[in-house]
Design a protein around this motif. Structure first.
Motif, mmCIF file in Angstrom:
data_model
loop_
_atom_site.group_PDB
_atom_site.id
_atom_site.type_symbol
_atom_site.label_atom_id
_atom_site.label_comp_id
_atom_site.label_asym_id
_atom_site.label_seq_id
_atom_site.Cartn_x
_atom_site.Cartn_y
_atom_site.Cartn_z
ATOM 1 N N SER A 87 0.861 -1.174 0.000
ATOM 2 C CA SER A 87 0.000 0.000 0.000
ATOM 3 C C SER A 87 0.901 1.228 0.000
ATOM 4 C CB SER A 87 -0.901 0.014 1.235
ATOM 5 O OG SER A 87 -1.472 1.298 1.417
ATOM 6 N N GLU A 93 1.015 -2.772 5.037
ATOM 7 C CA GLU A 93 0.018 -3.513 4.264
ATOM 8 C C GLU A 93 0.674 -3.896 2.940
ATOM 9 O OE1 GLU A 93 -4.487 -3.255 2.380
ATOM 10 O OE2 GLU A 93 -3.557 -1.445 3.193
ATOM 11 N N THR A 116 -3.937 -8.425 0.054
ATOM 12 C CA THR A 116 -3.034 -7.829 1.035
ATOM 13 C C THR A 116 -3.032 -8.621 2.343
ATOM 14 O OG1 THR A 116 -4.655 -6.304 2.010
ATOM 15 C CG2 THR A 116 -3.443 -5.533 0.074
ATOM 16 N N MET A 124 -5.595 -5.868 -3.802
ATOM 17 C CA MET A 124 -4.723 -4.727 -4.069
ATOM 18 C C MET A 124 -4.477 -4.548 -5.561
ATOM 19 S SD MET A 124 -1.023 -6.195 -2.637
ATOM 20 C CE MET A 124 -0.532 -4.543 -2.211
#
Length: 287
Positions: A87, A93, A116, A124
């Motif tokens: 992320s 993450e 994730t 994701m």
């Protein structure tokens, strides 16, 4: 290492025990549907907004905002790549290869999603195009784009050979992430994680169940393309094994760069799409 012959005699009902049919652990029918038609319509309007060339035996980071596409391409010769995703807003993450494998299988292709880590566990990225989807599984049980291998790393290399090799994919990704975040390798190394082995052809041997690799079928012009479900930070290493036909973690294999391109669709071309929220589990763990 498995023994050549078992130490224990098979029981009388061994054949019956072994003949029990398997059960899929995580039936995919209840996963959120993948709107491939929507993504493909948006991709048709998209314009390239960025590109990063990954040098042979090295890695670089790249960014992809949610709602955009990124493509990994072979550009000069057969080459595999180790892909990490995080992320962009919180590198804790990150891509969870084990859960992706459990949900979609040992190798991924068009329509599969990358998930994730806990506690977020949300899509994701979604694979939207794969020019190697024709390969399927070969007679050895091999296929491409695996989520079973870890990444070549200097620790295993040292364990097996005693050497100090610094261009393993783990080290490449560590250096690239450190440079991108402006931090030291020691600070970021724990964020480098198990990868999607892009273009790599792998499987498990039928007799011993050992992880194997073989020459990748990738050729210049082949690509794997993704839709970013969340704001992404990516790291890609052009593996020092080249096409992984003989070895990795060496300076002897023929290696080539990989190209990452980012594409932004026209505004309004994703009607109804929203970036997925973190997993709905309340994290109480029964307390």
């Amino acid at each position: 290492m498995k023994l050549d012959t078992p130490e224990n005699t098979a029981p009388d009902d061994a054949a019956n025990r072994k003949s029990i049919a398997p059960v899929i652990c995580y039936p995919p029918e209840t996963l959120p549907p993948v709107p491939l038609d929507l993504y493909r319509a948006a991709r048709a309007t998209a314009q390239k907004v960025d590109e990063v060339l990954i040098p042979a035996r090295d890695a670089k980071c790249f960014s992809v905002p949610a709602g955009q596409f990124f493509r990994i391409s072979s550009v000069e010769g057969p080459q595999v790549g180790d892909l990490n995703l995080w992320s962009a807003n919180d590198v804790r993450e990150r891509f969870y290869s084990g859960k992706t494998r459990a949900l979609h299988g040992t190798h991924v292709s068009t329509g599969d999603r990358l998930w994730t880590s806990f506690p977020h566990m949300r899509p994701m990225a979604t694979i939207t195009a794969d020019t190697l989807d024709w390969y399927g599984f070969d007679a050895f049980g091999g296929s491409v784009h695996d989520v079973i291998g870890t990444r070549c790393d200097p620790y295993t290399n040292n364990l097996l050979s005693g050497g100090q090799y610094h261009h393993c994919c783990h080290s490449n990704l560590t250096r690239a992430l450190a440079e991108h975040l402006g931090r030291s390798c020691d600070e970021v190394e724990s964020h480098v994680h198990d990868v999607l082995n892009v273009f790599m052809c792998t499987g498990f041997t039928r007799d011993t169940g050992q992880y194997f690799m073989k020459a990748s079928p990738v050729r210049p012009g082949d690509y794997l393309e993704f839709f970013a479900e969340i704001d992404l930070l990516g790291g890609l290493s052009a593996c020092p094994g080249g096409d992984c036909s003989s070895e990795h973690s060496s300076d002897t294999a023929a290696c080539y760069p990989l190209l990452v391109e980012v594409f932004a669709p026209e505004e309004g071309s994703l009607p109804g799409w929203v970036s997925p929220q973190r997993n709905g589990y309340d994290q109480s763990h029964g307390v």
